[in-house]
Enzyme design. Sequence first.
Site, mmCIF file in Angstrom:
data_model
loop_
_atom_site.group_PDB
_atom_site.id
_atom_site.type_symbol
_atom_site.label_atom_id
_atom_site.label_comp_id
_atom_site.label_asym_id
_atom_site.label_seq_id
_atom_site.Cartn_x
_atom_site.Cartn_y
_atom_site.Cartn_z
ATOM 1 N N THR A 74 0.793 -1.128 -0.030
ATOM 2 C CA THR A 74 -0.055 -0.175 -0.072
ATOM 3 C C THR A 74 0.934 1.105 -0.123
ATOM 4 O O THR A 74 0.485 2.418 -0.636
ATOM 5 C CB THR A 74 -0.869 0.065 1.264
ATOM 6 O OG1 THR A 74 -1.855 -1.241 1.233
ATOM 7 C CG2 THR A 74 -1.636 1.274 1.230
ATOM 8 N N ALA A 234 1.702 -1.007 12.443
ATOM 9 C CA ALA A 234 1.643 -0.150 11.497
ATOM 10 C C ALA A 234 2.842 0.363 10.792
ATOM 11 O O ALA A 234 3.434 -0.327 9.756
ATOM 12 C CB ALA A 234 1.188 1.083 11.850
ATOM 13 N N ARG A 235 3.767 1.247 11.302
ATOM 14 C CA ARG A 235 5.015 1.565 10.839
ATOM 15 C C ARG A 235 5.938 2.038 11.723
ATOM 16 O O ARG A 235 5.689 2.578 12.944
ATOM 17 C CB ARG A 235 4.904 3.144 10.012
ATOM 18 C CG ARG A 235 4.246 2.961 8.378
ATOM 19 C CD ARG A 235 4.954 2.005 7.589
ATOM 20 N NE ARG A 235 4.416 1.783 6.324
ATOM 21 C CZ ARG A 235 3.483 0.857 5.954
ATOM 22 N NH1 ARG A 235 3.390 -0.339 6.922
ATOM 23 N NH2 ARG A 235 2.953 0.593 4.751
ATOM 24 N N ASP A 259 5.770 -5.239 15.497
ATOM 25 C CA ASP A 259 5.957 -6.122 14.250
ATOM 26 C C ASP A 259 6.680 -5.101 13.030
ATOM 27 O O ASP A 259 7.165 -5.602 12.179
ATOM 28 C CB ASP A 259 4.460 -6.206 13.514
ATOM 29 C CG ASP A 259 4.720 -7.112 12.442
ATOM 30 O OD1 ASP A 259 5.342 -8.303 12.236
ATOM 31 O OD2 ASP A 259 4.287 -6.864 11.228
ATOM 32 N N GLU A 264 14.436 -1.827 8.604
ATOM 33 C CA GLU A 264 14.145 -3.108 8.334
ATOM 34 C C GLU A 264 14.898 -3.836 7.248
ATOM 35 O O GLU A 264 15.170 -3.074 6.030
ATOM 36 C CB GLU A 264 12.661 -3.278 8.223
ATOM 37 C CG GLU A 264 12.114 -2.885 9.305
ATOM 38 C CD GLU A 264 10.393 -3.046 9.070
ATOM 39 O OE1 GLU A 264 9.351 -3.022 9.981
ATOM 40 O OE2 GLU A 264 10.014 -3.110 7.794
ATOM 41 N N HIS A 286 8.229 -8.050 10.893
ATOM 42 C CA HIS A 286 7.202 -7.366 9.780
ATOM 43 C C HIS A 286 6.708 -8.462 8.829
ATOM 44 O O HIS A 286 6.652 -8.527 7.700
ATOM 45 C CB HIS A 286 7.779 -6.520 9.051
ATOM 46 C CG HIS A 286 6.990 -5.517 8.384
ATOM 47 N ND1 HIS A 286 7.732 -4.243 7.822
ATOM 48 C CD2 HIS A 286 5.850 -5.345 8.122
ATOM 49 C CE1 HIS A 286 6.595 -3.601 7.278
ATOM 50 N NE2 HIS A 286 5.443 -4.354 7.533
ATOM 51 N N ALA A 288 3.214 -9.447 10.111
ATOM 52 C CA ALA A 288 1.803 -9.415 10.571
ATOM 53 C C ALA A 288 0.849 -9.321 9.144
ATOM 54 O O ALA A 288 -0.296 -9.938 9.290
ATOM 55 C CB ALA A 288 1.402 -7.946 11.154
ATOM 56 N N TRP A 289 1.312 -8.853 8.036
ATOM 57 C CA TRP A 289 0.235 -8.848 7.017
ATOM 58 C C TRP A 289 0.577 -9.776 6.044
ATOM 59 O O TRP A 289 -0.281 -10.161 5.084
ATOM 60 C CB TRP A 289 1.038 -7.668 5.989
ATOM 61 C CG TRP A 289 2.482 -7.878 5.398
ATOM 62 C CD1 TRP A 289 3.387 -7.544 5.895
ATOM 63 C CD2 TRP A 289 2.713 -8.578 4.259
ATOM 64 N NE1 TRP A 289 4.521 -8.082 5.317
ATOM 65 C CE2 TRP A 289 4.148 -8.442 4.032
ATOM 66 C CE3 TRP A 289 2.057 -9.043 3.096
ATOM 67 C CZ2 TRP A 289 4.787 -9.168 2.918
ATOM 68 C CZ3 TRP A 289 2.445 -9.397 2.148
ATOM 69 C CH2 TRP A 289 3.973 -9.504 1.830
#
Length: 319
Positions: A74, A234-235, A259, A264, A286, A288-289
């Site tokens: 996104t 989120a970020r 997360d 990163e 990272h 979670a998605w």
Amino acid sequence: MKIVLLERLRLGADISYECLKDFGEVIAYDQTNTPEEARARIKDADVVIVDQFPLNEETLKDAEHLKFITMTSTGTDFVDFSYTNTHGITVANIRGYSTDSVAQHTITMLLYLYEQLSFFNSYVKEGSYIDDTQNRSFSVPFHDLSGKTWGIVGLGQIGKKVAAIAAALGCEIIYYSPSGRSYDCAYRQVDFETLLSESDVISLHSPLSGYTAGLFGYDEFCRMKRSAFFINSARGGLVQEDGLARAIKENLIQGAGLDVLTHEPMSPDCPLLPVLDSPKLLITPHMAWASVESRSRAMHEMYLNIQAWLNNTSRNICR
């Protein structure tokens, strides 16, 4: 038509891109590391698929055939829109594909910390539960989540999903909107100070922007309840990691689940490294998605983006 994937492994090797061959020739690179690699690989491309690799004049200047870029995510901060707009390149992202996965992971991180599952798992596996007739594990208490106040930062799709699950678990939901936007919902909108002081759990679901960069630092953790839990899926840039590390050392909050990080993959000088062994801290890479379903939806969303572009239909267009 030639389609080039610059970072195929961002979606995982288990996700097939065969569907994209409906549109033409597909060339997939597992990863792209340098601007020089990118220029060479997309020189003759009509469509480029990218996750986070920077697309700007340096990487796009030789791509004379390029007309469409679609992302596997996104976020759009790695695209130079001034360049793409002036060179007739349409850009689209994908949206909503990871809502269920991120919400699920947010709740999972909270419950793992909230119920002290790391301790209880070790308690059994290390043999302490054998012949434990005195319930010695009660030395580490946990509490009901029902009746607690869950504060949401950013009430978009993911924030609303987390709020609905938390409400189903019996939590009172309050939310803070960094942009000042109000939502037509059953939840109480509060200012930032109220969110900090009243919340038993705070979870972040806001994009990284001028409103949110470094939103949570040491001072903010000082103003939270000492019994509070903090979750960021989120970020990474929303959190000042040195401030969080200090808050964990000083027991200013009860726990934190992350997360996402500022850099990163995790850098060797990450401020959180000295507190990695703390039972108050949970960090996941990272992911979670990244449920299988979410990654499959991401590929399908890219397919639909390309299909819409070929049909001169606007879909997920970014400027």
